[in-house]
Design an enzyme around this catalytic site. Structure first.
Site, PDB file in Angstrom:
ATOM      1  N   LYS A  14      25.708 -16.301  -8.787  1.00  0.00           N
ATOM      2  CA  LYS A  14      25.394 -15.609  -7.325  1.00  0.00           C
ATOM      3  C   LYS A  14      24.086 -16.336  -7.134  1.00  0.00           C
ATOM      4  CE  LYS A  14      25.643 -11.350  -8.118  1.00  0.00           C
ATOM      5  NZ  LYS A  14      26.206 -11.239  -9.717  1.00  0.00           N
ATOM      6  N   ARG A  89      26.655  -2.742  -5.089  1.00  0.00           N
ATOM      7  CA  ARG A  89      27.395  -3.041  -6.148  1.00  0.00           C
ATOM      8  C   ARG A  89      28.474  -1.787  -6.439  1.00  0.00           C
ATOM      9  NH1 ARG A  89      23.643  -6.575  -8.855  1.00  0.00           N
ATOM     10  NH2 ARG A  89      24.250  -6.855 -10.862  1.00  0.00           N
ATOM     11  N   ARG A 128      21.340 -19.089 -19.853  1.00  0.00           N
ATOM     12  CA  ARG A 128      20.621 -19.085 -18.741  1.00  0.00           C
ATOM     13  C   ARG A 128      19.104 -18.959 -18.879  1.00  0.00           C
ATOM     14  NH1 ARG A 128      21.932 -15.381 -13.805  1.00  0.00           N
ATOM     15  NH2 ARG A 128      21.910 -13.580 -15.309  1.00  0.00           N
ATOM     16  N   ARG A 163      15.663 -14.080 -19.107  1.00  0.00           N
ATOM     17  CA  ARG A 163      15.624 -12.602 -18.746  1.00  0.00           C
ATOM     18  C   ARG A 163      15.955 -11.604 -19.898  1.00  0.00           C
ATOM     19  NH1 ARG A 163      19.205 -12.173 -13.424  1.00  0.00           N
ATOM     20  NH2 ARG A 163      20.089 -10.414 -14.656  1.00  0.00           N
ATOM     21  N   ARG A 174      26.923  -4.835 -18.439  1.00  0.00           N
ATOM     22  CA  ARG A 174      26.988  -5.282 -17.006  1.00  0.00           C
ATOM     23  C   ARG A 174      28.277  -5.768 -16.457  1.00  0.00           C
ATOM     24  NH1 ARG A 174      22.757  -9.596 -18.367  1.00  0.00           N
ATOM     25  NH2 ARG A 174      22.930 -10.488 -16.140  1.00  0.00           N
TER      26      ARG A 174
HETATM   27  P1  ADP Z   1      23.431  -9.911 -12.776  1.00  0.00           P
HETATM   28  O1  ADP Z   1      24.095 -10.033 -11.550  1.00  0.00           O
HETATM   29  O2  ADP Z   1      23.314 -11.131 -13.426  1.00  0.00           O
HETATM   30  O3  ADP Z   1      23.759  -8.698 -13.523  1.00  0.00           O
HETATM   31  P2  ADP Z   1      21.054  -9.115 -11.042  1.00  0.00           P
HETATM   32  O4  ADP Z   1      19.784  -9.714 -11.245  1.00  0.00           O
HETATM   33  O5  ADP Z   1      21.683  -9.021  -9.957  1.00  0.00           O
HETATM   34  O6  ADP Z   1      21.848  -9.690 -12.290  1.00  0.00           O
HETATM   35  O7  ADP Z   1      20.854  -7.626 -11.470  1.00  0.00           O
HETATM   36  C1  ADP Z   1      20.064  -7.341 -12.769  1.00  0.00           C
HETATM   37  C2  ADP Z   1      20.113  -5.631 -13.182  1.00  0.00           C
HETATM   38  O8  ADP Z   1      19.459  -5.114 -11.956  1.00  0.00           O
HETATM   39  C3  ADP Z   1      21.401  -4.888 -13.051  1.00  0.00           C
HETATM   40  O9  ADP Z   1      22.012  -4.930 -14.294  1.00  0.00           O
HETATM   41  C4  ADP Z   1      20.915  -3.599 -12.730  1.00  0.00           C
HETATM   42  O10 ADP Z   1      20.244  -2.856 -13.825  1.00  0.00           O
HETATM   43  C5  ADP Z   1      19.944  -3.869 -11.522  1.00  0.00           C
HETATM   44  N1  ADP Z   1      20.455  -4.050 -10.152  1.00  0.00           N
HETATM   45  C6  ADP Z   1      20.553  -5.119  -9.571  1.00  0.00           C
HETATM   46  N2  ADP Z   1      20.953  -4.761  -8.332  1.00  0.00           N
HETATM   47  C7  ADP Z   1      21.467  -3.562  -8.114  1.00  0.00           C
HETATM   48  C8  ADP Z   1      22.083  -2.595  -7.345  1.00  0.00           C
HETATM   49  N3  ADP Z   1      22.660  -3.081  -6.072  1.00  0.00           N
HETATM   50  N4  ADP Z   1      22.300  -1.389  -7.672  1.00  0.00           N
HETATM   51  C9  ADP Z   1      21.804  -0.698  -8.884  1.00  0.00           C
HETATM   52  N5  ADP Z   1      21.126  -1.596  -9.901  1.00  0.00           N
HETATM   53  C10 ADP Z   1      20.974  -2.775  -9.641  1.00  0.00           C
END
Ligand code: ADP
Length: 223
Positions: A14, A89, A128, A163, A174
């Protein structure tokens, strides 16, 4: 340009697709993960809680994410079309998002699902590396995405980092959250007739091409 929502498992691409699209077109890129990491970096009580949840791969409470998103959507660069990466999500977040859209008088746009098998995600996540300076994304296991000089960004010379949640344990959590909470969105948006699927297993150029074809077909003429 139409607003885009990207739905995919962690590591599916993404962020890379968002960077490729914003490099070529006039989209704003909104990653709720980045918005939350920014809030976490403040180091106050709320920031520390967010950091802990992100490191474990748990979802941050809805109100916190929704409020960060709503603020970001009111910035001017979002008026031309934006890419939503990492939100919604859950079905509950999708419902909240529709309320936010109504309040801000914005359109839902197009929902794109990036399809990929779980086996590929492990290398993408553990390999990554990100740039502190310009947010470019590299992968030390993919020859096409390896930086020319170890630890240094090709684009801006910034320092690369990993990260805190890019490890196997957090990926497992996740990924399970994705299956349980996020995948139901595919059905949710299919029923609204705004969902399209793209194969993201064959590398970033292939993914970008498919998305460009799709947007052209939908009349967005991104070429
Ligand atoms: P990835 O999709 O690779 O897991 P992101 O950077 O999108 O990485 O998200 C990292 C973390 O940020 C998630 O595991 C969660 O803890 C938090 N997060 C991101 N977007 C949301 C969301 N829409 N709702 C709740 N937590 C979120």
């Amino acid at each position: 340009m139409k607003n885009l929502i990207l739905i995919a498992a962690p590591g599916a691409g993404k962020g890379t697709l968002s960077n490729d699209l914003t490099d070529k077109y006039n989209y704003a890129h909104i990653s709720t993960g980045d918005l939350l990491r920014e809030a976490a970096s403040k180091g106050d009580e709320l920031g520390n809680m967010i950091h802990e949840m992100q490191t474990k791969g748990e979802l941050v409470p809805d109100e916190i994410v929704a409020s960060a998103l709503k603020n970001r959507l009111q910035e001017e660069d979002c008026n031309n079309g934006y890419i939503l990466d990492g939100y919604p999500r859950t079905v509950k977040q999708a419902e909240t998002y529709e309320e936010i859209l109504k309040e801000l008088n914005k359109d839902l746009g197009v929902v794109i699902v990036l399809d990929i098998e779980k086996e590929q995600l492990i290398k993408r996540i553990t390999g990554r590396r990100l740039c502190h300076g310009c947010d470019a994304i590299y992968n030390i296991y993919d020859p096409k995405l390896t930086p020319k000089h170890e630890g240094i960004c090709d684009k801006c010379g910034g320092e690369l980092y990993q990260r805190s949640d890019d490890n196997l344990e957090s990926l497992e959590s996740r990924y399970n959250t994705y299956l349980e909470k996020t995948q139901p969105l595919i059905d949710y948006y299919s029923k609204k007739n705004c969902l399209y699927r793209v194969d993201s297993s064959l590398g970033k150029e292939h993914t970008l091409e498919q998305v460009e074809d799709l947007l052209n077909k939908l009349g967005d003429n991104v070429d």
